[in-house]
Design a protein around this motif. Sequence first.
Motif, PDB file in Angstrom:
ATOM      1  N   ALA A   1      33.117  35.474  44.787  1.00 27.86           N
ATOM      2  CA  ALA A   1      33.656  34.512  43.834  1.00 27.86           C
ATOM      3  C   ALA A   1      34.981  34.952  43.225  1.00 27.86           C
ATOM      4  O   ALA A   1      35.748  34.126  42.746  1.00 27.86           O
ATOM      5  N   PHE A   2      35.258  36.254  43.256  1.00 32.08           N
ATOM      6  CA  PHE A   2      36.447  36.783  42.604  1.00 32.08           C
ATOM      7  C   PHE A   2      37.169  37.747  43.553  1.00 32.08           C
ATOM      8  O   PHE A   2      36.591  38.215  44.526  1.00 32.08           O
ATOM      9  N   PRO A   3      38.432  38.075  43.245  1.00 26.89           N
ATOM     10  CA  PRO A   3      39.214  38.940  44.151  1.00 26.89           C
ATOM     11  C   PRO A   3      38.862  40.417  44.007  1.00 26.89           C
ATOM     12  O   PRO A   3      39.661  41.224  43.544  1.00 26.89           O
ATOM     13  N   HIS A   4      37.635  40.762  44.440  1.00 27.42           N
ATOM     14  CA  HIS A   4      37.221  42.160  44.388  1.00 27.42           C
ATOM     15  C   HIS A   4      37.338  42.846  45.745  1.00 27.42           C
ATOM     16  O   HIS A   4      37.542  44.054  45.804  1.00 27.42           O
ATOM     17  N   GLY A   5      37.223  42.099  46.824  1.00 20.96           N
ATOM     18  CA  GLY A   5      37.204  42.684  48.155  1.00 20.96           C
ATOM     19  C   GLY A   5      38.470  43.458  48.483  1.00 20.96           C
ATOM     20  O   GLY A   5      39.550  43.205  47.927  1.00 20.96           O
ATOM     21  N   LEU A   6      38.343  44.410  49.406  1.00 21.93           N
ATOM     22  CA  LEU A   6      39.485  45.230  49.795  1.00 21.93           C
ATOM     23  C   LEU A   6      40.628  44.377  50.329  1.00 21.93           C
ATOM     24  O   LEU A   6      41.806  44.684  50.104  1.00 21.93           O
TER      25      LEU A   6
END
Length: 231
Positions: free
Chosen positions: A200-205
């Motif tokens: 849901a949010f920009p956490h991915g690498l």
Amino acid sequence: SRSSAASDVYKRQDANFPTDPFISALPEWGRVHGGFYDAYRTITHLLDQRLIATTAADKIWVTGHSLGGALASLGTAELLARVDRGVDLQVGGMVTFGSPRVGDTQFFTKAEAIAIERGVPLHRVRNVSNDVTGFDPVPLLPLAEMFDEDFKHVGAPIQMFESGALEYALRAERGIWPRGLLQEVISSFKDKIVDYLSAAFPHGLAHYHQRLERVAGTRSYPELQQCGPRP
């Protein structure tokens, strides 16, 4: 880019997770998140192997994303502890991306004090935005007000915006959701909370990689391609 082992670690991010002494023989180092510490202990032999192959002239830099950022914080703290005890190591610095909090006030205070004394730069990067869905919430975990633990980050905070702009944020981080709502979300997803937040949010690498490319702008940084997100 998390393994099943990482997911198992995150399962301990509930109301019952324990904390462990970081260095039992050195109580001044405080306590750390038990799940992250369990994961860290599975890779300490790799750290020792790398140190054996390191000369006194080599500078050691530590980095990681998400759970890897938590492990990087623990690894950096151990390197600083060794330096403080007289081991001849050259710690260049630490940079983490989207890392959760790992230790209590004692852990934070001890690591930061040695880093400042030795001139070791410690930084942590977090994706942020003026838009509620444009920030990475994982660095807000674990929540002290929910788990009755005073967790803190190690390192000076750097905020990275969608545009590629960077800024230091030398202030306390606070959640933007009402406490009751966030409790409800975590209660509903439990061990899947990080997977949910990543989607849901920009956490991915990949999100961090994209913003780093914007930071680089038109300049060539082949290192970004070498450390690009894996499929």
